[in-house]
Write a protein that holds these residues in place. Structure first.
Motif, PDB file in Angstrom:
ATOM      1  N   HIS B 617       0.834  -1.193   0.000  1.00 57.02           N
ATOM      2  CA  HIS B 617       0.000   0.000   0.000  1.00 57.02           C
ATOM      3  C   HIS B 617       0.868   1.241   0.000  1.00 57.02           C
ATOM      4  O   HIS B 617       0.655   2.191  -0.750  1.00 57.02           O
ATOM      5  N   HIS B 618       1.917   1.137   0.855  1.00 54.78           N
ATOM      6  CA  HIS B 618       2.806   2.282   0.959  1.00 54.78           C
ATOM      7  C   HIS B 618       3.585   2.464  -0.327  1.00 54.78           C
ATOM      8  O   HIS B 618       3.763   3.573  -0.820  1.00 54.78           O
ATOM      9  N   ASP B 621       1.220   3.709  -2.823  1.00 53.20           N
ATOM     10  CA  ASP B 621       0.684   5.007  -2.463  1.00 53.20           C
ATOM     11  C   ASP B 621       1.715   6.119  -2.640  1.00 53.20           C
ATOM     12  O   ASP B 621       1.402   7.180  -3.192  1.00 53.20           O
ATOM     13  N   SER B 622       2.941   5.803  -2.162  1.00 49.03           N
ATOM     14  CA  SER B 622       3.961   6.850  -2.220  1.00 49.03           C
ATOM     15  C   SER B 622       4.247   7.307  -3.644  1.00 49.03           C
ATOM     16  O   SER B 622       4.256   8.521  -3.913  1.00 49.03           O
ATOM     17  N   VAL B 625       1.486   9.386  -4.759  1.00 48.59           N
ATOM     18  CA  VAL B 625       1.521  10.714  -4.154  1.00 48.59           C
ATOM     19  C   VAL B 625       2.530  11.579  -4.889  1.00 48.59           C
ATOM     20  O   VAL B 625       2.268  12.748  -5.213  1.00 48.59           O
ATOM     21  N   LEU B 626       3.685  10.954  -5.154  1.00 49.82           N
ATOM     22  CA  LEU B 626       4.713  11.711  -5.858  1.00 49.82           C
ATOM     23  C   LEU B 626       4.250  12.092  -7.269  1.00 49.82           C
ATOM     24  O   LEU B 626       4.539  13.193  -7.763  1.00 49.82           O
ATOM     25  N   ARG B 629       2.244  14.947  -6.920  1.00 51.79           N
ATOM     26  CA  ARG B 629       3.027  16.158  -6.722  1.00 51.79           C
ATOM     27  C   ARG B 629       3.632  16.642  -8.043  1.00 51.79           C
ATOM     28  O   ARG B 629       3.684  17.837  -8.329  1.00 51.79           O
ATOM     29  N   ASP B 707      15.228   8.633  -4.360  1.00 47.81           N
ATOM     30  CA  ASP B 707      15.264   9.952  -3.783  1.00 47.81           C
ATOM     31  C   ASP B 707      16.507  10.699  -4.272  1.00 47.81           C
ATOM     32  O   ASP B 707      17.634  10.197  -4.153  1.00 47.81           O
TER      33      ASP B 707
END
Lengths: 167, 851
Positions: B617-618, B621-622, B625-626, B629, B707
């Motif tokens: 999920h993470h 999801d991440s 989300v990015l 963004r 990252d």
């Protein structure tokens, strides 16, 4: 001057959040003339180091608001920490998905930040964070799935109260 | 004295001196003797005294004691050894008591006094004449052949007394010749045969009736003596029996026996006037009682005598030659009269009662005393036998009690062990061996006990449990195995024989070989005792089954109680039950453990699923989300002038990462449920171009996903395979994307900040195709390599630096296995070198899909 501490391990998220707050300060009249000052912590250890730096002569470094991600690594993976003299680690690895709660607890325990408002901003669903949130009944919880503007509104609201209390 | 006794005396005394009345009233004396037969030799003198009191004043009685060994065909050829006498209360006829009262020196002098031929006849006659009341008689004349008849012996004694009188210079003694005498043989307590002499010194004529009456009196007197003798012996035996029995007089126990054995030697010594009496038991009797009063320098001699008697079974009689006793010799030169009588039990000597006469006396222990000792011995033997029986019974009860206790404890422990899954079979078997050892009763450690159990295929017997110090010396024997089949010579070991026959076997000091039934023989046993007890247990079909044997080696001297076989058989069955129960318990425990493992796996699976779902999920999801963004930033494009292409590329990478995470869950579900992989692994031939494009594409994705703060470079090198024909290798694009993506994800998480990830490919020496992802980062210990391929494993160190579920590398390994390929992890030797994560594809195989 408004000081904002962002505790987030994802660099893009951190940058975009910073940009959004900048935009808030530019667009909101009550913040006109103010420049937000940002502090960043991308790991649990960096948060502790930042907190340790809050000594008497740097009392002004205490933030007006803190935004916590909940899932955080303990330390960044840097080559300099290994080799012939590795930097020691805690005896047992702390659970990563509770790191934000531990940091918030430390924040509450520090005399300069005991009253500092903070927001949990995480991708973890609310049911998994329920237990940790019970320790912080007055904390604001925002899920990353929500619309981004919700977080900014919460930050705006908190900072507005903060400014009023300063008079 | 009892009341009966006084009453008898009074009655006799009141009768007067009428012989006819005396005869009648001697019966009263006999009655008294029945009630009063105290262990006291003075009783004889009492009887004599009473007899004299009812006789004429001029009458007397003398008891002459003879040496039993000097009697030959009713002729006595020796000297008299001892004299007791009662004279009428007349000054004229009073003999000095010290001479006639069994005084050893007096007897010795009497024995050795010169014969009449050597004495002066004048002196004798002068003394007689001086008294002047009696005519000369020729009684003293000694026969020429010096063989004394009883009569002659008596008068010879008188002459000796006369000589004694002369030798000692005693002039007051007045002796009158006996005019009338009646002799009768008697048995004397402790002195053997004797002569009772009734005499009269009166110069008076007696009619035939008088003689007849007196003869009857003598007969009764003899009867009284004869009765008194066994009577007083009876008193001694009765006293001994009283000690042997308990206070209630009903039972013989070990305590009383011990006390009796302390007291009996002294009682015998008092009764027989002995110096030392010893009761010595043989070693097997467990009773060793010795009472010595002999000086140390003589004790050894006596001990050796006793030991010799014990060895020979007793019955050894030694007598002093009387003639050597003229003068008291030095103490060390004395040899004592000794008698030893065996105490027999079932014809075997249990012990010996040994007596030693008093020093300095011509004291002779007689056959009668042997008989007395034999009677005493029989009582002791009976008491010992009863005590032994009780002891055996007690031991048997104790053994059973102990066995029941141990078995109960073992049962309880066994059932408790059931809950813990540890039946402690060794402990239980050992405890039962301890019971067996206790029953045998040998000294601890002398016996060798062991349990041998059959293998599961019942081909061999192997040692399981040991007891006894002897085993410490033979560690190699413990590992020995015994075949249950006959050897080349057709012989079986005894254990195998017992297993086959399911029989108890006990050999006693025999060469076991050849003794066994059915012409089987054993391979060891020696001359010691050897017992084999089958361990039996019921089987499902109800027919008992032998699971092994209990072995007991023991020294020959160990006694095996009668109840041993029965108890050992019970213990053998109990062992069988425990072994059977243990097997079942182990089976249950194994099943239970399997269930627990399954449960744990299921629990782990559930936990992992939760974590995976959470992580996925993470992960999904991440990036989303990015992506959001980035889209927000696109909206600001015109203000910030960021390349629209790069933004779209980043969004694509995030979406692909999300899609890849979602795909991971699907593959994991397929693998863990064991379902057919089917279309998921549809294969197609590789081309260098396709592989290169795939790797470049993944690398590009990760350049956006990683990252930027970590400053990690990603380099792709296809020189190792560019232009090669890879069509002999097959792959599934989706799966390879998943594999490379997972390896890149792992490398991105655990690479040092500012380091590089190198992606390359090529052919191995075996012409297999490989793709490797190399990075510098978190150290990997060689011990972790295999664990890293396990589902859910995360090294402890990794948990400080990045989140994860331990699924990625496991999934790579699983996918590669299904490709028929290999996943390798080659850790760096130091933090300057690169870790290598390599997937290897071998040439096409038809059955890949089936894998």
């Amino acid at each position: 001057m408004i000081r904002i501490l962002i505790v987030e391990d994802m660099g893009p998220t951190l940058l975009s959040l910073r940009d959004a707050i900048f935009r808030l300060f530019r667009s909101n009249q009550q913040f006109s003339g103010m420049t937000p000052v940002f502090d960043y912590a991308m790991t649990e250890e960096e948060f502790y180091k930042w907190q340790d730096s809050l000594v008497d002569n740097k009392k002004d470094a205490a933030p007006d608001i803190v935004v916590f991600d909940i899932i955080l690594p303990y330390r960044r993976l840097r080559e300099s920490d290994f080799g012939s003299k590795p930097r020691p680690l805690p005896e047992n690895p702390p659970p990563m998905n509770e790191a934000g709660f531990r940091c918030a607890k430390k924040l509450r325990e520090h005399p300069y930040t005991a009253q500092t408002p903070f927001i949990f901003y995480t991708a973890l669903p609310s049911d998994l964070t329920q237990k940790g949130l019970e320790d912080f009944p007055d904390a604001v919880y925002k899920n990353k799935e929500e619309n981004y503007s919700n977080l900014i509104e919460s930050i705006e609201e908190i900072l507005t109260k903060r400014l009023r209390s300063r008079g | 004295m009892t009341t009966t006794f006084f009453r008898a005396i009074k009655k006799i005394g009141s009768i007067g001196r009428n012989p006819s009345k005396i005869i009648e009233n001697y019966k009263l004396l006999l009655d008294w003797a029945v009630g009063y037969s105290e262990h006291n030799l003075s009783l004889i003198e009492e009887v004599l005294s009473i007899s004299l009191s009812v006789m004429p004043k001029t009458h007397g009685i003398i008891i002459l004691e003879t040496d039993p060994d000097q009697w030959h065909d009713n002729e006595y050829t020796g000297s008299f050894l001892h004299i007791s006498a009662m004279w009428p209360k007349s000054d004229s006829y009073l003999f000095p008591a010290w001479i006639l009262k069994s005084h050893t020196r007096a007897a010795s002098v009497l024995t050795d006094a010169p014969l009449i031929d050597d004495a002066s006849a004048d002196d004798f006659f002068i003394q007689q004449n001086a008294h002047g009341d009696h005519p000369r008689r020729s009684y003293y004349r000694h026969p020429a052949d010096k063989k004394l008849s009883i009569d002659d012996g008596l008068f010879d004694m008188y002459n000796k007394i006369a000589s004694l009188n002369r030798i000692n210079g005693v002039t007051k003694i007045k002796i009158k010749p006996v005019v009338t005498s009646i002799f009768t043989p008697i048995n004397l307590a402790s002195r053997g045969k004797g002569i009772l002499c009734f005499y009269s010194c009166e110069k008076r004529e007696y009619d035939a009736d008088f003689y007849a009456k007196n003869i009857q009196i003598m007969a009764l007197l003899r009867q009284a003596f004869n009765f008194t003798l066994p009577g007083i012996s009876f008193r001694l035996i009765s006293a001994i029996n009283q000690i042997l029995t308990d206070e209630a007089g009903a039972d013989i126990n070990e305590e009383n026996l011990q006390r009796a054995l302390d007291d009996i030697p002294q009682m015998i010594a008092d009764f027989l006037c002995c110096r030392d009496v010893v009761i010595k038991f043989n070693k097997m009797s467990d009773l060793r009682k010795n009472v010595y009063s002999t000086p140390d320098d003589l004790k050894a001699d006596f001990i050796s005598f006793i030991d010799a008697c014990l060895m020979e079974g007793g019955g050894k009689l030694e007598m002093n030659p009387v003639g050597t006793m003229q003068q008291a010799p030095p103490l060390s030169d004395l040899s004592f009269s000794r008698l030893a009588e065996p105490i027999l039990l079932n014809g075997r000597p249990l012990a010996v009662i040994a007596c030693q006469g008093r020093q300095g006396a011509p004291y002779v222990l007689t056959g009668w005393e042997r008989d007395l000792l034999a009677i005493i011995g029989s009582h002791i033997a009976r008491a010992w036998s009863e005590v032994q029986a009780k002891r055996r019974l007690g031991k048997e009860k104790d053994a059973w009690r102990q066995a029941v206790s141990i078995i109960a404890a073992a049962n309880a422990r066994g059932y408790r062990a059931l809950g813990r899954g540890n039946p402690e079979l060794d402990w239980i078997l050992r405890q039962l061996l301890v019971v067996i050892e206790g029953v045998i009763g040998s000294d601890k450690g002398r016996c060798w006990l062991s349990v041998r159990l059959l293998d599961s295929d019942e081909r061999f017997l192997r040692y399981e449990v040991f007891l006894g110090k002897a085993w410490e010396r033979l560690p190699q024997l413990k590992r020995q195995t015994y075949s249950t089949s006959p050897n080349a010579a057709g012989k079986l070991c005894l254990g195998a024989w017992a297993v086959q026959k399911q029989q108890y076997w006990h050999s006693k000091n025999v060469n076991i070989q050849g003794e066994l039934p059915d012409s089987v023989s054993i391979d060891d046993a020696g001359d010691e005792q050897f017992i084999v007890i089958p361990i039996m247990a019921g089987s499902d079909g109800g027919k008992p089954k032998c699971l092994g044997v209990i072995d007991i080696h023991m020294p020959q001297s160990c006694a095996v109680p009668d109840h041993f076989r029965e108890l050992a058989t019970v213990i053998g069955h109990q062992m069988g039950l425990f072994i059977q129960m243990t097997t079942k318990v182990k089976s249950i425990v194994d099943d239970w453990q399997a269930v627990k493992i399954k449960y744990r796996e299921a629990d782990e699976y559930r936990r992992l699923n939760i974590e995976v779902m959470q992580n996925l999920h993470h992960q999904v999801d991440s990036p989303m989300v990015l992506a959001m963004r980035e889209m927000d930033r696109m909206l600001d494009h015109f203000r910030t002038r960021i390349s629209e292409f790069n933004q779209l590329r980043a969004i694509r990478a995030f979406v692909r990462r999300s899609w890849q995470a979602s795909s991971s869950a699907d593959i994991m579900r397929t693998i863990t449920t064991g379902r057919s992989v089917g279309k998921m692994f549809d294969l197609k031939p590789m081309t260098a171009t396709n592989i290169s494009m795939l790797l470049q594409d993944v690398a590009e994705d990760f350049r956006h996903v990683i990252d930027a703060g970590k400053r990690i470079k990603i380099e792709v090198n296809d020189s190792g395979y560019a232009g090669r024909d890879l069509s002999i290798f097959q792959y599934n694009e989706k799966m390879l994307n998943q594999v490379i993506g997972n390896l890149m994800d792992n490398a991105a998480k655990y690479s040092f900040e500012g380091s590089a990830i190198l992606i390359s490919g090529g052919l191995t020496k075996n012409n297999s195709f490989y793709i490797s992802i190399r990075n510098r980062g978190l150290p990997i210990r060689s011990a972790e390599i295999q664990k890293m391929k396990e589902r859910g494993y995360r090294s402890e160190t990794a948990q400080y630096f990045a989140e994860g579920t331990g699924i990625g590398l496991w999934l790579v390994d699983q996918i590669m296995q299904r490709f028929g390929g290999v996943f390798e992890i080659i850790p760096a030797n130091n933090d300057k070198e690169y870790h290598t994560f390599r997937v290897i594809f071998t040439a096409k195989r038809a059955d890949w899909r089936e894998k």
